[in-house]
Design an enzyme around this catalytic site. Structure first.
Site, mmCIF file in Angstrom:
data_model
loop_
_atom_site.group_PDB
_atom_site.id
_atom_site.type_symbol
_atom_site.label_atom_id
_atom_site.label_comp_id
_atom_site.label_asym_id
_atom_site.label_seq_id
_atom_site.Cartn_x
_atom_site.Cartn_y
_atom_site.Cartn_z
ATOM 1 N N GLY A 150 35.809 29.626 45.181
ATOM 2 C CA GLY A 150 35.940 29.890 43.745
ATOM 3 C C GLY A 150 37.311 30.442 43.449
ATOM 4 O O GLY A 150 38.171 30.530 44.325
ATOM 5 N N GLU A 151 37.477 30.816 42.200
ATOM 6 C CA GLU A 151 38.777 31.350 41.814
ATOM 7 C C GLU A 151 38.563 32.546 40.896
ATOM 8 O O GLU A 151 37.741 32.489 39.977
ATOM 9 C CB GLU A 151 39.594 30.274 41.098
ATOM 10 C CG GLU A 151 41.006 30.731 40.847
ATOM 11 C CD GLU A 151 41.971 29.575 40.635
ATOM 12 O OE1 GLU A 151 41.516 28.418 40.680
ATOM 13 O OE2 GLU A 151 43.166 29.853 40.423
ATOM 14 N N GLY A 152 39.284 33.570 41.168
ATOM 15 C CA GLY A 152 39.152 34.762 40.329
ATOM 16 C C GLY A 152 40.483 35.165 39.751
ATOM 17 O O GLY A 152 41.446 34.411 39.816
ATOM 18 N N GLN A 153 40.516 36.361 39.192
ATOM 19 C CA GLN A 153 41.719 36.876 38.555
ATOM 20 C C GLN A 153 42.886 36.937 39.529
ATOM 21 O O GLN A 153 44.023 36.647 39.204
ATOM 22 C CB GLN A 153 41.414 38.270 38.003
ATOM 23 C CG GLN A 153 42.607 39.032 37.491
ATOM 24 C CD GLN A 153 43.162 38.420 36.214
ATOM 25 O OE1 GLN A 153 42.440 37.753 35.467
ATOM 26 N NE2 GLN A 153 44.451 38.618 35.988
ATOM 27 N N PHE A 154 42.562 37.317 40.774
ATOM 28 C CA PHE A 154 43.642 37.516 41.742
ATOM 29 C C PHE A 154 44.152 36.221 42.345
ATOM 30 O O PHE A 154 45.273 36.135 42.792
ATOM 31 C CB PHE A 154 43.138 38.379 42.893
ATOM 32 C CG PHE A 154 42.872 39.791 42.481
ATOM 33 C CD1 PHE A 154 43.862 40.529 41.854
ATOM 34 C CD2 PHE A 154 41.661 40.397 42.739
ATOM 35 C CE1 PHE A 154 43.640 41.849 41.490
ATOM 36 C CE2 PHE A 154 41.429 41.706 42.377
ATOM 37 C CZ PHE A 154 42.412 42.440 41.752
ATOM 38 N N GLY A 155 43.263 35.259 42.420
ATOM 39 C CA GLY A 155 43.642 34.020 43.077
ATOM 40 C C GLY A 155 42.388 33.351 43.629
ATOM 41 O O GLY A 155 41.280 33.597 43.147
ATOM 42 N N GLU A 156 42.595 32.546 44.656
ATOM 43 C CA GLU A 156 41.453 31.775 45.160
ATOM 44 C C GLU A 156 40.634 32.574 46.167
ATOM 45 O O GLU A 156 41.146 33.472 46.832
ATOM 46 C CB GLU A 156 41.970 30.494 45.797
ATOM 47 C CG GLU A 156 42.629 29.597 44.759
ATOM 48 C CD GLU A 156 43.050 28.249 45.330
ATOM 49 O OE1 GLU A 156 43.126 28.102 46.564
ATOM 50 O OE2 GLU A 156 43.295 27.351 44.492
ATOM 51 N N VAL A 157 39.361 32.192 46.239
ATOM 52 C CA VAL A 157 38.488 32.770 47.265
ATOM 53 C C VAL A 157 38.139 31.628 48.219
ATOM 54 O O VAL A 157 37.659 30.575 47.794
ATOM 55 C CB VAL A 157 37.206 33.371 46.652
ATOM 56 C CG1 VAL A 157 36.335 33.996 47.744
ATOM 57 C CG2 VAL A 157 37.551 34.403 45.587
ATOM 58 N N ASP A 203 31.186 47.129 35.124
ATOM 59 C CA ASP A 203 31.171 45.701 34.841
ATOM 60 C C ASP A 203 30.003 45.027 35.547
ATOM 61 O O ASP A 203 30.154 43.957 36.138
ATOM 62 C CB ASP A 203 32.510 45.096 35.285
ATOM 63 C CG ASP A 203 32.732 43.720 34.682
ATOM 64 O OD1 ASP A 203 31.916 43.311 33.836
ATOM 65 O OD2 ASP A 203 33.696 43.054 35.078
HETATM 66 P P1 AMP Z 1 36.086 36.919 42.456
HETATM 67 O O1 AMP Z 1 37.541 36.762 42.611
HETATM 68 O O2 AMP Z 1 35.501 38.036 43.231
HETATM 69 O O3 AMP Z 1 35.706 36.954 41.026
HETATM 70 O O4 AMP Z 1 35.404 35.575 43.048
HETATM 71 C C1 AMP Z 1 35.507 34.312 42.487
HETATM 72 C C2 AMP Z 1 34.356 33.462 42.925
HETATM 73 O O5 AMP Z 1 34.396 33.271 44.324
HETATM 74 C C3 AMP Z 1 32.981 34.068 42.648
HETATM 75 O O6 AMP Z 1 32.510 33.730 41.377
HETATM 76 C C4 AMP Z 1 32.109 33.476 43.711
HETATM 77 O O7 AMP Z 1 31.584 32.222 43.290
HETATM 78 C C5 AMP Z 1 33.087 33.263 44.864
HETATM 79 N N1 AMP Z 1 32.977 34.358 45.818
HETATM 80 C C6 AMP Z 1 33.634 35.516 45.792
HETATM 81 N N2 AMP Z 1 33.304 36.285 46.843
HETATM 82 C C7 AMP Z 1 32.408 35.594 47.545
HETATM 83 C C8 AMP Z 1 31.668 35.860 48.738
HETATM 84 N N3 AMP Z 1 31.813 37.007 49.397
HETATM 85 N N4 AMP Z 1 30.823 34.942 49.176
HETATM 86 C C9 AMP Z 1 30.670 33.801 48.508
HETATM 87 N N5 AMP Z 1 31.330 33.472 47.385
HETATM 88 C C10 AMP Z 1 32.192 34.365 46.902
#
Ligand code: AMP
Length: 864
Positions: free
Chosen positions: A578-585, A720
């Site tokens: 996935g992708e969040g505020q900081f970057g990719e996961v 949050d």
């Molecule tokens: P975040 O940057 O924490 O918001 O994560 C972005 C996305 O990555 C989330 O919405 C999840 O779908 C996926 N993700 C983050 N952390 C995990 C994890 N520990 N295990 C599985 N998926 C994750």
């Protein structure tokens, strides 16, 4: 500005200390802040009719202070024609008050309550309260137009009082909050009241000249009793009393004609706060003999220090002046008589006698011409020859000492001013320099403290991390108690378009129908509790910054936490999660992971097998702030160890890109997970969609409650909580994640103010939105919403029928609590017992909401 006032205040005190060289009061100079903002007025001397909460108590009503929730706010809304609410200040002794300042509740941008109008009441003894009126007789003072600007209002006439009340006034039902300051100086005359015959009307060539005491604050029937007025307002009348300076010709003068006084004199009685040793009395007299007005020809004064008047009066006859028609002060020596009351009979020298000021010098206080108020007429000090006047002998004998003292004081003052200015310049230079240094060093200094991470010999501390690693103070200096929350709002305040629009919005709440968001609010004429926030709403897009939860001291002080640096080369990329505020996961395989993590955490795989981990990476182009926030989240997570909190296993922060390695949760976040699933039943059978049973939903909710119970036991406020921030593992296990940032995918859940801050308003308690108050109780509120999301399978956003603006409007209803607030409805799957838990999370009174311990227990029971 504030500092300048403080300096003035200090100088005034210095003046008192150095020589007690005090003139009669001069309203032009007597404008020192009396200590609401500076703290000289103590909390216990500030009281109020009511308070809306402990954090908006009277003591928070200090101008320019952001303490508590940012202001004094009364318990209930202010209604038209009701004057129930007030903020009261006890100055402990009598003060001459010339100016008042007011401000609303801004609270770093979260507050938006202010008082558009107010009245002032004052008292000298605490029992008789007098309503202040201006010279035209109006009581209402225009107040604030927004929550942050200070509005200063001259009090004309000034007030002589010990107690002052600010009373918010409104022409419609309104939530108000106030911060205030009083400006003036101590009332050294000590005069509490004078009783005199009422002033009369002169007929001048057919034109009436009103010579009454129009600002007298006591009772006026035939005579004036128990009040102070024009004779003590610091305003000297002009030489030509027929000249109109203020409201009407003769306004500044109080006058009597000898036709009404067969005895030939006017008797005025002066009452003082205590027994004083009187040196002089100065009477500002008109001497326009061409109009048959002259200063008094003789005065006879009686003294009283207990119940009886002294038998022998003091008598004094100034020389009559038929040459100079200018108004003048006539100084009468009171020859060090001890008294708490003085009764003087002023004998007519002509048909009329007019006074505009009477002042008393007592104890060590002396008259000092250089500090005296400017005389409108510029006349001589007395009508008598100084050589013949005993009063002047008193003054002359002191002249040398006075001049000596004054010269000394001036020298000391100049020295003090130079020192203060020098210190201020020096401080500014230091601040600038340290800010520059902090900016440069912010990257690493913010996050990593020596006790945060421990390093083994095989993994020495990163050489890229600067020396602040050892310091924990840097962190606190930059982030004192939740500043991230406030910073965006402070920026809002600085934005010119915000200032302009805010004032527009507040001046014409009802006229803002063109702004769609407030239209609904304006219709009923009731301004929204957070009206400016609504007006300045912007659309929500991705890539927002977000308020990071404040670190608690508990967490910061943890010494037993160890998160290791993990060799990057041992990570093998598998797929993007996935992708969040900081970057990719990323999903990665990690070799030898077991050797780097806490012994209490084990993977359910055999030794030396690669394990699957989630690797959150900070994007390469991340700015300083994002790097700091990323490190901050690492710091928080490294200390959290609970089966229902996602575990941080290791980090890669010795080189870019920064990574945090967490346990992998196979089913992603709960929101997406539930969206993909359906409740068990016929529909799911037909659509062949994967299902989640009700008991599994409950199981998941119970785990969230358990994770939150752990956080609350650490006094950690998540801020949050939502399904998007919970991760789902195997067999419906749940772990709470996201201790800091919002993510793009869910940007629609966040509300942006001025493009700076995003707030998950649909999950936030009313007090978080309106007061910026985040507590475990506000986490409980968010849990209620998360539970609702869970039981509705996240098929819709909470309050999906409401716009963001209406959600805030609804928050105002929660605050008002007039049964007009809208609650989230009971989900179809949700039994009454669970809906009851949900509803209890949304109780208005935060103290009445259940604890996570109780919620956890109740959810467990509901599954039985
Ligand atoms: P975040 O940057 O924490 O918001 O994560 C972005 C996305 O990555 C989330 O919405 C999840 O779908 C996926 N993700 C983050 N952390 C995990 C994890 N520990 N295990 C599985 N998926 C994750």
């Amino acid at each position: 500005m504030q500092r300048l006032w403080d300096t003035h205040f200090q100088l005034l005190i210095l003046l008192y200390l150095l020589g007690d060289v005090i003139s009669q009061v001069n309203p032009g100079v007597c404008r020192y802040p009396l200590g609401m903002s500076g703290g000289q007025i103590h909390d216990e001397d500030i009281s109020a009719s009511s308070q809306w909460s402990e954090s908006t108590a009277a003591r928070y009503g200090r101008l320019d202070s952001e303490e508590g929730d940012g202001a004094w706010c009364p318990e209930i809304t202010v209604e038209p024609d009701s004057l129930k609410e007030f903020l009261q200040i006890d100055l402990r002794s009598l003060y001459f008050i010339t100016l008042v300042g007011t401000q609303g509740r801004h609270a770093g941008g979260i507050g938006n309550e202010f008082t558009q109008m107010y009245k002032i009441k004052y008292s000298r003894d605490g029992s008789r309260w007098i309503s202040w009126r201006n010279r035209q007789g109006n009581e209402v003072i225009d107040g604030n137009r927004n929550a942050y600007d200070i509005v200063l209002k001259d009090l004309e006439p000034p007030i002589i009082a010990r107690f002052v009340r600010f009373m918010p006034v409104s022409d419609h039902s309104m939530n108000v909050c106030m911060r205030v300051e009083l400006y003036g100086c101590e009332w050294l005359d000590g005069l509490v009241s004078y009783n005199a015959p009422a002033g009369e009307q002169m007929n001048l060539d057919g034109e009436p000249v009103q010579l009454s005491d129009s600002v007298y604050d006591g009772a006026v029937i035939h005579s004036m009793t128990e009040g102070l007025g024009q004779l003590t307002d610091g305003l000297c009348g002009p030489d030509d009393f027929t000249h109109r300076n203020y409201v009407w010709p003769g306004y500044e003068w109080v006058g009597w004609t000898n036709e009404s006084f067969p005895s030939g004199y006017v008797e005025i009685m002066f009452e003082f706060d205590r027994v004083r040793n009187f040196t002089t009395m100065k009477v500002h007299c008109n001497n326009m003999f061409t109009r048959h007005v002259k200063a008094f020809r003789q005065v006879v004064c009686y003294f009283r220090s207990d119940v009886h008047w002294e038998a022998t009066p003091l008598s004094f006859s100034p020389l009559m002046d038929d040459v100079d028609p200018r108004a003048r002060y006539v100084t009468v020596s009171l020859a060090n008589h001890m008294a708490s009351a003085i009764k003087c009979q002023f004998y007519f020298a002509d048909t009329w006698m007019m006074f505009s000021e009477i002042t008393f010098q007592s104890d060590t206080a002396m008259y000092n011409t250089t500090l005296a108020p400017p005389k409108t007429g510029g006349g001589p000090p007395t009508s008598t020859d100084p050589g013949d006047d005993p009063t002047h002998k008193v003054d002359d004998s002191n002249t040398r000492i006075l001049i000596g003292c004054l010269v000394a004081i001036i020298f000391i003052l100049v020295a003090i001013i130079i020192i203060i200015l020098w210190r201020q310049v020096w401080q500014k230079m230091l601040e600038k320099a340290s800010r520059r240094m902090l900016d440069d060093e912010l990257t690493a200094s913010l996050s990593i403290q020596s006790e945060t991470f421990t390093y083994t010999n095989t993994n020495p501390p990163c050489s890229t991390v600067p020396s602040e690693l050892e310091s924990s103070s840097t962190y606190e200096r930059i982030f004192p108690l939740g500043p991230d929350y406030q910073e965006p709002s402070r920026l809002i305040r600085k934005l010119p378009e915000f200032t302009e629009e805010a004032s527009l919005a507040s001046t014409a709440v009802a006229a803002t129908a063109t702004k769609a968001p407030v239209a609904t609010v304006a219709q009923d004429g009731v301004p929204h509790y957070a009206e400016a926030d609504i007006v300045y709403l912007q659309g929500v897009t991705g890539g927002n910054t977000y308020a990071v939860p404040a670190l608690t001291m508990d967490l910061l002080s943890g010494k037993d936490v160890a998160v290791e640096e993990f060799p990057r080369k041992l990570l093998t990329f598998k797929e993007k999660l996935g992708e969040g505020q900081f970057g990719e996961v990323h999903l990665c395989e990690a070799e030898d992971m077991q050797g780097f993590i806490d012994k209490d955490f084990s993977f359910d795989i055999s030794d030396n097998q690669p394990v699957l981990v989630a690797v959150k990476m900070l994007r390469a182009d991340a700015n300083k702030n994002a790097r700091n926030d990323f490190l901050k989240e690492i710091k928080i997570m490294s200390r959290l160890k609970d089966p229902n909190i996602v575990r941080l296993l290791a980090v890669c922060i010795c080189s870019d890109p920064f990574c945090m390695i967490t346990e992998y949760m196979e089913n992603g976040d709960l929101n997406q997970f539930l969206c993909r699933h359906e409740p068990e039943g016929q529909l799911a059978l037909i659509s062949k969609a994967p299902t989640v049973s009700y008991s599994n939903l409950c199981y998941m909710a119970t785990q969230i409650a358990s994770g939150m119970r752990y956080l609350s036991s650490l006094n950690f406020v998540h801020r949050d909580l939502a399904t998007r921030n919970c991760l789902v593992g195997k067999s419906c296990t749940i772990k709470i994640a996201d201790f800091g940032m919002s993510r793009n995918l869910y940007s629609g859940d966040y509300y942006r103010i001025q493009g700076r801050a995003v707030l998950p308003i649909r999950w936030m308690s009313w007090e978080s939105i309106l007061l910026g108050k985040f507590t475990t109780a506000s986490d409980v509120w968010a849990f209620g919403v998360t539970l609702w999301e869970t039981l509705t399978f996240c098929k819709e956003q909470p309050y999906s029928q409401l716009t963001d603006e209406q959600v805030i409007e609804n928050t105002g209803e929660f605050f008002r609590d007039q049964k007009r607030q809208i609650y989230l409805p009971q989900p179809a799957l949700c039994p009454d017992s669970v809906y009851k838990i949900m509803m209890s999370c949304w109780r208005r009174n935060a103290k009445e909401r259940p604890s996570f311990q109780q919620i956890h227990h109740a959810l467990l029971q509901s599954q039985d």
